[in-house]
Design a protein around this motif. Sequence first.
Motif, PDB file in Angstrom:
ATOM      1  N   GLN A 188       0.817  -1.203   0.000  1.00  0.00           N
ATOM      2  CA  GLN A 188       0.000   0.000   0.000  1.00  0.00           C
ATOM      3  C   GLN A 188       0.860   1.266   0.000  1.00  0.00           C
ATOM      4  OE1 GLN A 188      -2.438  -0.824   3.508  1.00  0.00           O
ATOM      5  NE2 GLN A 188      -4.148  -1.412   2.178  1.00  0.00           N
ATOM      6  N   GLY A 189       2.065   1.131  -0.502  1.00  0.00           N
ATOM      7  CA  GLY A 189       3.004   2.246  -0.477  1.00  0.00           C
ATOM      8  C   GLY A 189       2.719   3.307  -1.530  1.00  0.00           C
ATOM      9  N   ARG A 190       3.396   4.448  -1.367  1.00  0.00           N
ATOM     10  CA  ARG A 190       3.216   5.578  -2.273  1.00  0.00           C
ATOM     11  C   ARG A 190       4.564   6.120  -2.729  1.00  0.00           C
ATOM     12  NH1 ARG A 190      -1.962   7.918  -2.191  1.00  0.00           N
ATOM     13  NH2 ARG A 190      -3.380   6.783  -0.803  1.00  0.00           N
ATOM     14  N   TYR A 191       4.632   6.417  -4.012  1.00  0.00           N
ATOM     15  CA  TYR A 191       5.794   7.098  -4.594  1.00  0.00           C
ATOM     16  C   TYR A 191       5.353   8.456  -5.101  1.00  0.00           C
ATOM     17  CZ  TYR A 191       8.857   8.563  -8.433  1.00  0.00           C
ATOM     18  OH  TYR A 191       9.642   9.301  -9.290  1.00  0.00           O
ATOM     19  N   VAL A 192       6.125   9.496  -4.748  1.00  0.00           N
ATOM     20  CA  VAL A 192       5.834  10.844  -5.204  1.00  0.00           C
ATOM     21  C   VAL A 192       7.089  11.414  -5.861  1.00  0.00           C
ATOM     22  CG1 VAL A 192       5.057  13.157  -4.584  1.00  0.00           C
ATOM     23  CG2 VAL A 192       4.202  11.168  -3.311  1.00  0.00           C
ATOM     24  N   MET A 193       6.970  11.798  -7.126  1.00  0.00           N
ATOM     25  CA  MET A 193       8.064  12.448  -7.832  1.00  0.00           C
ATOM     26  C   MET A 193       7.980  13.938  -7.552  1.00  0.00           C
ATOM     27  SD  MET A 193       9.094  14.522 -10.424  1.00  0.00           S
ATOM     28  CE  MET A 193       7.568  14.703 -11.319  1.00  0.00           C
ATOM     29  N   VAL A 194       9.051  14.490  -6.977  1.00  0.00           N
ATOM     30  CA  VAL A 194       9.070  15.923  -6.708  1.00  0.00           C
ATOM     31  C   VAL A 194      10.157  16.649  -7.495  1.00  0.00           C
ATOM     32  CG1 VAL A 194       8.093  15.634  -4.414  1.00  0.00           C
ATOM     33  CG2 VAL A 194      10.563  15.685  -4.673  1.00  0.00           C
ATOM     34  N   GLY A 195      10.923  15.930  -8.311  1.00  0.00           N
ATOM     35  CA  GLY A 195      11.970  16.569  -9.111  1.00  0.00           C
ATOM     36  C   GLY A 195      12.851  15.523  -9.749  1.00  0.00           C
ATOM     37  N   GLY A 196      14.052  15.936 -10.151  1.00  0.00           N
ATOM     38  CA  GLY A 196      14.997  15.019 -10.769  1.00  0.00           C
ATOM     39  C   GLY A 196      15.209  15.315 -12.241  1.00  0.00           C
ATOM     40  N   GLU A 197      15.857  14.383 -12.910  1.00  0.00           N
ATOM     41  CA  GLU A 197      16.116  14.543 -14.338  1.00  0.00           C
ATOM     42  C   GLU A 197      14.803  14.489 -15.114  1.00  0.00           C
ATOM     43  OE1 GLU A 197      19.012  11.786 -15.735  1.00  0.00           O
ATOM     44  OE2 GLU A 197      20.467  12.274 -14.171  1.00  0.00           O
ATOM     45  N   MET A 198      14.841  14.985 -16.349  1.00  0.00           N
ATOM     46  CA  MET A 198      13.621  15.040 -17.144  1.00  0.00           C
ATOM     47  C   MET A 198      13.030  13.658 -17.377  1.00  0.00           C
ATOM     48  SD  MET A 198      12.893  18.127 -17.424  1.00  0.00           S
ATOM     49  CE  MET A 198      11.406  17.709 -18.317  1.00  0.00           C
ATOM     50  N   LYS A 238      -0.122   7.275 -13.058  1.00  0.00           N
ATOM     51  CA  LYS A 238      -1.508   6.831 -12.878  1.00  0.00           C
ATOM     52  C   LYS A 238      -1.739   5.468 -13.517  1.00  0.00           C
ATOM     53  CE  LYS A 238      -3.719  11.352 -12.390  1.00  0.00           C
ATOM     54  NZ  LYS A 238      -4.755  12.280 -12.916  1.00  0.00           N
ATOM     55  N   LEU A 239      -1.142   5.237 -14.676  1.00  0.00           N
ATOM     56  CA  LEU A 239      -1.320   3.967 -15.373  1.00  0.00           C
ATOM     57  C   LEU A 239      -0.793   2.799 -14.541  1.00  0.00           C
ATOM     58  CD1 LEU A 239      -2.139   2.483 -17.991  1.00  0.00           C
ATOM     59  CD2 LEU A 239       0.191   2.914 -18.833  1.00  0.00           C
ATOM     60  N   LEU A 240       0.387   2.972 -13.943  1.00  0.00           N
ATOM     61  CA  LEU A 240       0.993   1.899 -13.169  1.00  0.00           C
ATOM     62  C   LEU A 240       0.321   1.711 -11.814  1.00  0.00           C
ATOM     63  CD1 LEU A 240       4.790   2.487 -13.935  1.00  0.00           C
ATOM     64  CD2 LEU A 240       3.276   0.733 -14.877  1.00  0.00           C
ATOM     65  N   SER A 241      -0.526   2.662 -11.422  1.00  0.00           N
ATOM     66  CA  SER A 241      -1.259   2.533 -10.162  1.00  0.00           C
ATOM     67  C   SER A 241      -2.542   1.719 -10.322  1.00  0.00           C
ATOM     68  CB  SER A 241      -1.610   3.927  -9.613  1.00  0.00           C
ATOM     69  OG  SER A 241      -0.444   4.684  -9.346  1.00  0.00           O
ATOM     70  N   ILE A 242      -2.971   1.531 -11.576  1.00  0.00           N
ATOM     71  CA  ILE A 242      -4.222   0.793 -11.832  1.00  0.00           C
ATOM     72  C   ILE A 242      -4.055  -0.677 -11.447  1.00  0.00           C
ATOM     73  CG2 ILE A 242      -5.818   0.020 -13.630  1.00  0.00           C
ATOM     74  CD1 ILE A 242      -5.180   2.589 -15.147  1.00  0.00           C
ATOM     75  N   GLY A 243      -5.029  -1.201 -10.738  1.00  0.00           N
ATOM     76  CA  GLY A 243      -5.009  -2.610 -10.370  1.00  0.00           C
ATOM     77  C   GLY A 243      -4.108  -2.938  -9.200  1.00  0.00           C
ATOM     78  N   THR A 244      -3.621  -1.938  -8.497  1.00  0.00           N
ATOM     79  CA  THR A 244      -2.757  -2.156  -7.347  1.00  0.00           C
ATOM     80  C   THR A 244      -3.082  -1.128  -6.278  1.00  0.00           C
ATOM     81  OG1 THR A 244      -0.459  -2.174  -6.565  1.00  0.00           O
ATOM     82  CG2 THR A 244      -0.977  -0.704  -8.396  1.00  0.00           C
ATOM     83  N   GLN A 245      -2.738  -1.431  -5.054  1.00  0.00           N
ATOM     84  CA  GLN A 245      -2.917  -0.467  -3.974  1.00  0.00           C
ATOM     85  C   GLN A 245      -1.743   0.501  -3.868  1.00  0.00           C
ATOM     86  OE1 GLN A 245      -3.840  -3.462  -0.795  1.00  0.00           O
ATOM     87  NE2 GLN A 245      -5.703  -2.254  -0.524  1.00  0.00           N
ATOM     88  N   LYS A 246      -0.713   0.226  -4.628  1.00  0.00           N
ATOM     89  CA  LYS A 246       0.402   1.161  -4.684  1.00  0.00           C
ATOM     90  C   LYS A 246       0.004   2.389  -5.510  1.00  0.00           C
ATOM     91  CE  LYS A 246       3.902  -2.506  -4.473  1.00  0.00           C
ATOM     92  NZ  LYS A 246       5.114  -3.108  -5.106  1.00  0.00           N
ATOM     93  N   LYS A 247       0.404   3.575  -5.062  1.00  0.00           N
ATOM     94  CA  LYS A 247       0.076   4.806  -5.761  1.00  0.00           C
ATOM     95  C   LYS A 247       1.369   5.517  -6.178  1.00  0.00           C
ATOM     96  CE  LYS A 247      -4.277   4.102  -5.148  1.00  0.00           C
ATOM     97  NZ  LYS A 247      -5.104   3.653  -6.310  1.00  0.00           N
ATOM     98  N   LEU A 248       1.459   5.805  -7.472  1.00  0.00           N
ATOM     99  CA  LEU A 248       2.626   6.490  -8.024  1.00  0.00           C
ATOM    100  C   LEU A 248       2.164   7.791  -8.648  1.00  0.00           C
ATOM    101  CD1 LEU A 248       2.827   3.150  -8.784  1.00  0.00           C
ATOM    102  CD2 LEU A 248       5.175   3.901  -9.191  1.00  0.00           C
ATOM    103  N   SER A 249       2.726   8.897  -8.207  1.00  0.00           N
ATOM    104  CA  SER A 249       2.225  10.196  -8.648  1.00  0.00           C
ATOM    105  C   SER A 249       3.356  11.209  -8.748  1.00  0.00           C
ATOM    106  CB  SER A 249       1.160  10.711  -7.669  1.00  0.00           C
ATOM    107  OG  SER A 249       1.729  10.944  -6.392  1.00  0.00           O
ATOM    108  N   ASN A 250       3.046  12.323  -9.374  1.00  0.00           N
ATOM    109  CA  ASN A 250       3.983  13.444  -9.453  1.00  0.00           C
ATOM    110  C   ASN A 250       3.388  14.630  -8.712  1.00  0.00           C
ATOM    111  OD1 ASN A 250       2.215  13.302 -11.985  1.00  0.00           O
ATOM    112  ND2 ASN A 250       2.848  15.442 -11.990  1.00  0.00           N
ATOM    113  N   LEU A 251       4.250  15.423  -8.130  1.00  0.00           N
ATOM    114  CA  LEU A 251       3.819  16.584  -7.364  1.00  0.00           C
ATOM    115  C   LEU A 251       3.922  17.836  -8.219  1.00  0.00           C
ATOM    116  CD1 LEU A 251       3.114  17.961  -4.584  1.00  0.00           C
ATOM    117  CD2 LEU A 251       5.596  18.288  -4.345  1.00  0.00           C
TER     118      LEU A 251
END
Length: 333
Positions: A233-243, A254-267
Motif C-alpha cells: 500500500q506504499g506511495r511514490y511521489v516524484m518531486v523533481g529530478g532529471e527530465m 496513474k497507469l501503473l497505479s491501476i489494479g494495485t494499492q500502490k500509488k505512483l504520482s507526481n507533485l
Amino acid sequence: MQAIIYREYGSADVLRLSEVARPTPAEDQVLIKVYATALNAADWRLMSGKPFPVRFMTGLFKPKKGIPGTDVAGVIEAVGRNITQFKVGDAVFGDLSGCGAGGLGQYVCAPEHVLVLKPEQLSFEQAAAAPMAAVTALQGLRQGQIVAGQKVLIYGASGGIGTFAVQLAKHFGATVTAVSSAAKHDLLRSLGADQVIDYAKDDFARNGQYYDLILGVNGYRSIFDYKRSLVPQGRYVMVGGEMRQIFQAIALGKLLSIGTQKKLSNLFAKPNQTDLAKIGFLLANGDIKAVIDQRYPLDEAPAAMRYLQAGHAKGKIIIDMQATAAQSVEQTV
C-alpha cells in the motif's frame, strides 16, 4: 538598481549583471529590498528554455521575464494601497515563482499572498533558502500521506529539497533512508537520516527493503524501480529530478497505479502562504534548518548557476545581495 538579466535562452553565459530601473509596486504589491536570494533547479531550467514546451509559458523565442530568481528574503520598502498584511519595514521572505520571479535584483515587487514575515531568529540567508525547497518537500510528504512510524526513502537526498525532506520526514516521526553520494552521508546523518545508501555502490531497489513512502527528488531512477520498492500500500511521489524521471511520473504514474494499492504520482508544488508560515515556524523553533552550501555576491550569479547545474551542491546556494558586487556593469534602458 543592479540585477542579473538574460535576454536569450542558454547556459549561465547568458546571464549579465546590469543596471535597470527600480520597480514600482502596483496597488496590490509590496516593494522588497532584497537581502538574499536562493537558486533552484527551476531557475536554470527556465534559463535554458528546455524542454522546449516550457517556452510556451516563459516566451517562445526569448524570455518574457528578464530577471530570474524566485526565493527571496528582504525588507519591505513600499506598499500598494490595497496591502493589508504588511507595512514598510517588515522583514519578509517568499517564493515568487508564480508571480514573475525577479529575485536576482536589488529590489523586486510581489503580491502579499506569496510572502510571510521572517522570524527574528532567522538570518536573511536562512529564510531565502526555504520557500521553494522546503515547501516542495512538505507538500511532497503530505501528498504521500506520511504518518509516524512509516519507513520513508528519499532518493537524491542531499540537495535543497532533499535536505529539507529528510528533516521534515523525521519531524513527522518516520524512519528515514537517504540515498546520495557517499561524500554527503555525514551531512544526511546529521540531519537525522537513520540509514544512508551510496547510489554508486548499493541499489535500493534490489536490497530486499521496502518502503511506505518514496520521494524521488534528484537524479534518475526508473519508475519501475520505485514501484518495486514499495510495500503493497506504499506511495511514490516524484518531486523533481532529471527530465526522464519527471516524464515517467507524469506519463506512467496513474497507469501503473491501476489494479494495485500502490500509488505512483507526481507533485505539482505551488507557493502556499500557510505552508510557508509553517516552515518559518519550524525553522525558528530549530525543528529543521536550512543547509547552505555556497554563498555568492550578485555579480557572481553566473558562477553560482554553473555550480548548481553541476549537481554537487549540499543543500542550497545563496546569492548575498549585500556582498560587494562588481563596479562595472552593463548599462540597459
